[in-house]
Enzyme design. Structure first.
Site, PDB file in Angstrom:
ATOM      1  N   ASP A  48      -8.146 -33.532  19.691  1.00 18.23           N
ATOM      2  CA  ASP A  48      -8.068 -34.717  20.538  1.00 18.23           C
ATOM      3  C   ASP A  48      -9.050 -35.797  20.075  1.00 18.23           C
ATOM      4  OD1 ASP A  48      -6.372 -33.171  22.039  1.00 18.23           O
ATOM      5  OD2 ASP A  48      -7.551 -33.252  23.881  1.00 18.23           O
ATOM      6  N   HIS A 193     -11.936 -31.281  18.944  1.00 20.72           N
ATOM      7  CA  HIS A 193     -12.041 -32.743  18.898  1.00 20.72           C
ATOM      8  C   HIS A 193     -12.466 -33.214  17.509  1.00 20.72           C
ATOM      9  CE1 HIS A 193     -12.383 -31.534  23.106  1.00 20.72           C
ATOM     10  NE2 HIS A 193     -11.897 -32.723  23.407  1.00 20.72           N
TER      11      HIS A 193
END
Length: 230
Positions: A48, A193
């Protein structure tokens, strides 16, 4: 004294019905389908908050070294600023998915702002040749307007099963790898991430994966992109 309490209860009810209850229901529904989504020998690696010009190239290098495909939930404004990374992801067999236009919380966005965020972010991805992608809301939070936009654009919202809190400043690569090793199960969607977070966080995530990817592969796991299949 009674009036302020009633006002607070009223505001709480509005906020709850607008974002808290829809988000909680989606997360609960995802957890309840865990057993149905088990797939022996398969893991879904997702990232993400990128792409990041500083860290995503090194992550792509690592994934290429181990021949591991992943799904990248990208932020529209970051994708617009780094089109070469989006093209590289696709060329190297990764899936590009949608993670909002500007990474704002649905709790804090009005219906109008929510609609604009979807329109802007999906337009940025469409300009890069990406149509009807999977969608992961920032922090897993949706509001009532989000639900309408997901239906309008025929998106499939995808959450996650495993997190390692890799965005934090006070976590080492070794601890990230340990959490991934202990929390992962066959068929799990792993959320990491490659952008935002504390300073240096994506770099520590890459270091953790350098340790963990060989272990997963040695255990017989193979990796697939989501393709909105879960």
């Amino acid at each position: 004294m009674l009036i302020p309490i009633l006002v607070l209860l009223g505001v709480g009810g509005i906020v709850g019905s607008y974002a808290f209850f829809p988000s909680s229901w989606r997360k609960a529904k995802h957890r309840l389908t865990r057993d149905k989504r088990r797939r022996e020998g398969i893991l879904y690696l997702t990232f993400d908050d990128g792409p990041s010009a500083e860290d995503t190239p090194a992550l792509l290098d690592l994934l290429a070294r181990f021949q591991v495909p992943a799904t990248f939930f990208v932020v529209g404004e970051f994708a617009r600023d780094n089109p070469q990374l989006i093209h590289r992801m696709r060329e190297e067999g990764h899936q590009v998915a949608f993670h909002s236009a500007r990474h704002h919380s649905a709790y804090l966005m009005s219906p109008r702002q929510t609609r604009q965020d979807f329109a802007d972010g999906l337009a940025e991805l469409a300009n890069l040749g990406i149509e009807n992608p999977c969608f992961r809301p920032p922090w897993g939070v949706v509001n009532l307007a989000s639900l309408g936009q997901i239906k309008k654009y025929r998106l499939q919202a995808v959450l996650w099963d495993v997190m390692a809190q890799d965005w934090r400043e006070d976590i080492s690569p070794e601890e990230i790898a340990r959490r991934l090793d202990q929390r992962t199960w066959p068929g799990a969607v792993i959320c990491l991430h490659d952008g935002r977070g504390a300073p240096g966080a994506p770099g520590r995530t890459i270091q953790a994966l350098e340790q963990q990817l060989p272990l997963w592969l040695a255990q017989g796991y193979r990796f697939e992109t989501l393709e909105c299949a879960v």
